[in-house]
Every structure is written in structure tokens, then in C-alpha cells.
Scaffold this active site. Structure first.
Site, PDB file in Angstrom:
ATOM      1  N   ASP A   7      -2.490   8.351  -2.006  1.00  0.00           N
ATOM      2  CA  ASP A   7      -2.423   6.931  -1.713  1.00  0.00           C
ATOM      3  C   ASP A   7      -1.061   6.699  -1.055  1.00  0.00           C
ATOM      4  O   ASP A   7      -0.162   7.551  -1.156  1.00  0.00           O
ATOM      5  CB  ASP A   7      -2.555   6.139  -3.021  1.00  0.00           C
ATOM      6  CG  ASP A   7      -2.383   4.649  -2.827  1.00  0.00           C
ATOM      7  OD1 ASP A   7      -2.985   4.093  -1.886  1.00  0.00           O
ATOM      8  OD2 ASP A   7      -1.638   4.039  -3.611  1.00  0.00           O
ATOM      9  N   ASP A   9       1.014   3.167  -0.684  1.00  0.00           N
ATOM     10  CA  ASP A   9       1.894   2.232  -1.384  1.00  0.00           C
ATOM     11  C   ASP A   9       1.957   2.565  -2.871  1.00  0.00           C
ATOM     12  O   ASP A   9       0.943   2.626  -3.553  1.00  0.00           O
ATOM     13  CB  ASP A   9       1.404   0.790  -1.201  1.00  0.00           C
ATOM     14  CG  ASP A   9       1.389   0.366   0.265  1.00  0.00           C
ATOM     15  OD1 ASP A   9       2.228   0.857   1.038  1.00  0.00           O
ATOM     16  OD2 ASP A   9       0.536  -0.470   0.632  1.00  0.00           O
TER      17      ASP A   9
END
Length: 181
Positions: A7, A9
Site C-alpha cells: 500500500d 499511504d
């Protein structure tokens, strides 16, 4: 291919409840670029799967997102790191797309782009939805405490993810993978 999906953020860069909206707001988490470099040097292929509903909400433009990704790519490159593919969902939560995590569409995009299966690879995230998307695609989940990770730990058991390995940050995850394969 030894694939690891990250991922963005909260894993690679600092997260914000107000969204990361510009290249200036995109700030790396200490050690994340180095971790990508170490994994790449060890023969791992790194891809990114990231929800970016700020596009649909009008918080930033595609050009802003591309600038953030260029910064991320350049920082990783300074440490011999490389992203083989960056898949992002530009949709909002009510758009009924198949790519917004927890659905596995972004992972399928990565599989198609790289001509490989994500079955058995690591999916590293800071939220339950990151891990759920990975599990649906056959990935092994890993949660980092950075970003929303600390809040997500309490939800692991309720989400049926009680056996998920938890790491302080991406650097600690890289240490584990490089030591244990």
C-alpha cells in the site's frame, strides 16, 4: 518472480486524514525508501496498490498524483529501489468499481501488468482493507504499525485476520523478509 505488493499511504509515506494532496505533502516514512532498495537488491519485485479517492473527490489532480509518484520513485531509486508497477484506484467509495480495496482489482491489475500471479506474495498495508484485498487475491498479509496501522491492530481479530504478522514499519518488514525469505 518474488513479488511484494505495498500500500502507499501509511506504508511508504506519512498518511493524513485530510488526504495527501500534493508532492509537498507527500513525506516518506523514515526508512521506507531504503527498505524498497534493500528488497530490490535481494531480487524482490515491488509493486504498489493504492486507493486514491482524493482524485474522485477533487482534492488533487492526476498531475499531482503523478508528481507524488515521481517523488516516491526517485527516493526509492536513490537506494537502488524500483517499483515494477503502481496501480491506483481513482474512484470514490460510492463509484462501485472493482479496484477499490478491499476488492482485489488493483492486485489483479498488477498481476496483468507484470505477467505473474500474486498467489503467495506479501501484501503489506496499514489498514484492514489492504489486507482483505490481498487475502482475496491469495496474498500473505502483513500489517505495519505506521499510518493507520496502530488503529488497525485492534480490528485484526474481528476481521478474521488474527494471525497476521505485524511489523513496526516497512523497514522492519524488509528485515524480516530478508532474514526469513
Amino acid at each position: 518472480m518474488k513479488l511484494i505488493i505495498l500500500d502507499r499511504d501509511g506504508v511508504l509515506n506519512e498518511d493524513s486524514d485530510d488526504y495527501v494532496k500534493s508532492v509537498d505533502e507527500w513525506q516518506p516514512i523514515t526508512g521506507s525508501a531504503e527498505a524498497v532498495g534493500r528488497l530490490c537488491e535481494a531480487g524482490y519485485t515491488i509493486a504498489v496498490a493504492t486507493n486514491q479517492s482524493g482524485l474522485a473527490r477533487g482534492y488533487f489532480s492526476l498531475g499531482d498524483l503523478e508528481a507524488m509518484h515521481s517523488k516516491m520513485i526517485n527516493l526509492a531509486a536513490e537506494h537502488n529501489g524500483r517499483f515494477a508497477h503502481i496501480a491506483f484506484c481513482p474512484h470514490g467509495p460510492d463509484d462501485h468499481c472493482d479496484c477499490r480495496k478491499p476488492l482485489p482489482g488493483l492486485i489483479h491489475q498488477i498481476e496483468k501488468a507484470l505477467g505473474t500471479s500474486a498467489e503467495g506474495c506479501w501484501m503489506v498495508g496499514d489498514s484492514i482493507r489492504d489486507l482483505e484485498a490481498g487475502i482475496v487475491a491469495g496474498c500473505r498479509p502483513a500489517l505495519v504499525r505506521t499510518g493507520k496501522g496502530e488503529k488497525s491492530i485492534a480490528k485484526l481479530a474481528d476481521a478474521g485476520l488474527g494471525q497476521t504478522q505485524v511489523f513496526d514499519n516497512l523497514a522492519a518488514f524488509a528485515d524480516f523478509v530478508l532474514k526469513n525469505g
